[in-house]
Design an enzyme around this catalytic site. Structure first.
Site, PDB file in Angstrom:
ATOM      1  N   HIS A   1       0.866  -1.176   0.000  1.00 59.74           N
ATOM      2  CA  HIS A   1       0.000   0.000   0.000  1.00 59.74           C
ATOM      3  C   HIS A   1       0.906   1.231   0.000  1.00 59.74           C
ATOM      4  O   HIS A   1       2.061   1.172   0.437  1.00 59.74           O
ATOM      5  CB  HIS A   1      -0.877   0.039   1.246  1.00 59.74           C
ATOM      6  CG  HIS A   1      -1.967  -0.984   1.257  1.00 59.74           C
ATOM      7  ND1 HIS A   1      -3.092  -0.844   2.034  1.00 59.74           N
ATOM      8  CD2 HIS A   1      -2.125  -2.148   0.586  1.00 59.74           C
ATOM      9  CE1 HIS A   1      -3.885  -1.881   1.856  1.00 59.74           C
ATOM     10  NE2 HIS A   1      -3.317  -2.690   0.978  1.00 59.74           N
TER      11      HIS A   1
ATOM     12  N   GLU B   1       1.089   3.822   1.865  1.00 60.15           N
ATOM     13  CA  GLU B   1       1.638   4.187   3.175  1.00 60.15           C
ATOM     14  C   GLU B   1       2.800   3.286   3.566  1.00 60.15           C
ATOM     15  O   GLU B   1       3.812   3.760   4.104  1.00 60.15           O
ATOM     16  CB  GLU B   1       0.551   4.096   4.261  1.00 60.15           C
ATOM     17  CG  GLU B   1      -0.633   4.997   4.039  1.00 60.15           C
ATOM     18  CD  GLU B   1      -1.805   4.331   3.333  1.00 60.15           C
ATOM     19  OE1 GLU B   1      -2.955   4.654   3.674  1.00 60.15           O
ATOM     20  OE2 GLU B   1      -1.574   3.483   2.444  1.00 60.15           O
TER      21      GLU B   1
ATOM     22  N   CYS C   1      -6.024   2.118   5.911  1.00 59.71           N
ATOM     23  CA  CYS C   1      -6.711   0.882   6.317  1.00 59.71           C
ATOM     24  C   CYS C   1      -6.125   0.403   7.654  1.00 59.71           C
ATOM     25  O   CYS C   1      -5.235   1.036   8.219  1.00 59.71           O
ATOM     26  CB  CYS C   1      -6.526  -0.184   5.244  1.00 59.71           C
ATOM     27  SG  CYS C   1      -4.825  -0.797   5.115  1.00 59.71           S
TER      28      CYS C   1
ATOM     29  N   CYS D   1      -2.247  -0.309   7.439  1.00 59.86           N
ATOM     30  CA  CYS D   1      -1.447   0.912   7.351  1.00 59.86           C
ATOM     31  C   CYS D   1      -1.534   1.738   8.632  1.00 59.86           C
ATOM     32  O   CYS D   1      -0.537   2.320   9.076  1.00 59.86           O
ATOM     33  CB  CYS D   1      -1.879   1.734   6.140  1.00 59.86           C
ATOM     34  SG  CYS D   1      -1.513   0.884   4.580  1.00 59.86           S
TER      35      CYS D   1
END
Length: 150
Positions: free
Chosen positions: A54, A56, A84, A87
């Site tokens: 992801h 992040e 999410c 993260c």
């Protein structure tokens, strides 16, 4: 080096556009320390076949490499979408000072939308956060998913 939040938002959006261009969910992130971007990331989980990639997570890894430490307690992140659970946990574990996000994630957002993990007083580290709506970040997400759904 800059202290203008618009500069950081522009850079995070450029990262999101990279994801969009390779058919990934268009999320981008930048890590900032003392006015300097020390980490960048965009979603790459499909293109690199890795669920951890992801935006992040990529930005955190980049910042840790650039700074030579896992402790990012003097850093802030600008990310185009609400983090999410994975993260958000990584933000806490990296001791991030603050996360700014530009669009809510009604399905998997874990700062304000579905859960409020950063408000949990029992966690070992407190990460401050601020939701600052950015129309272009919301628009690129909408455009991406409208295209996918036909």
């Amino acid at each position: 080096m800059s202290t203008d939040p618009d500069y950081y938002w522009n850079q995070a959006f450029l990262e999101a556009q990279k994801a969009f261009s390779i058919n990934e969910v268009p999320v981008g992130a930048v890590m900032v320390r003392n006015g300097e971007i020390v980490g960048r990331g965009y979603n790459q989980r499909i293109s690199k076949n890795n669920a951890l990639l992801h935006a992040e997570m990529v930005a955190i890894a980049d910042a840790c490499t650039q700074l030579g430490t896992w402790r990012l307690d003097d850093c802030d992140m600008y990310v185009t979408l609400e983090p999410c659970a994975m993260c958000t946990g990584a933000l806490i574990e990296s001791r991030l000072r603050k996360v700014y996000f530009a669009a809510l994630d009604d399905k998997t957002g874990c700062v304000l939308s579905q859960y409020t993990l950063l408000d949990d007083k029992l966690l070992p580290h407190r990460v401050d956060y601020e939701y600052i709506p950015q129309a272009r970040c919301q628009h690129i997400m909408r455009e991406f998913f409208e295209d996918k759904r036909g």
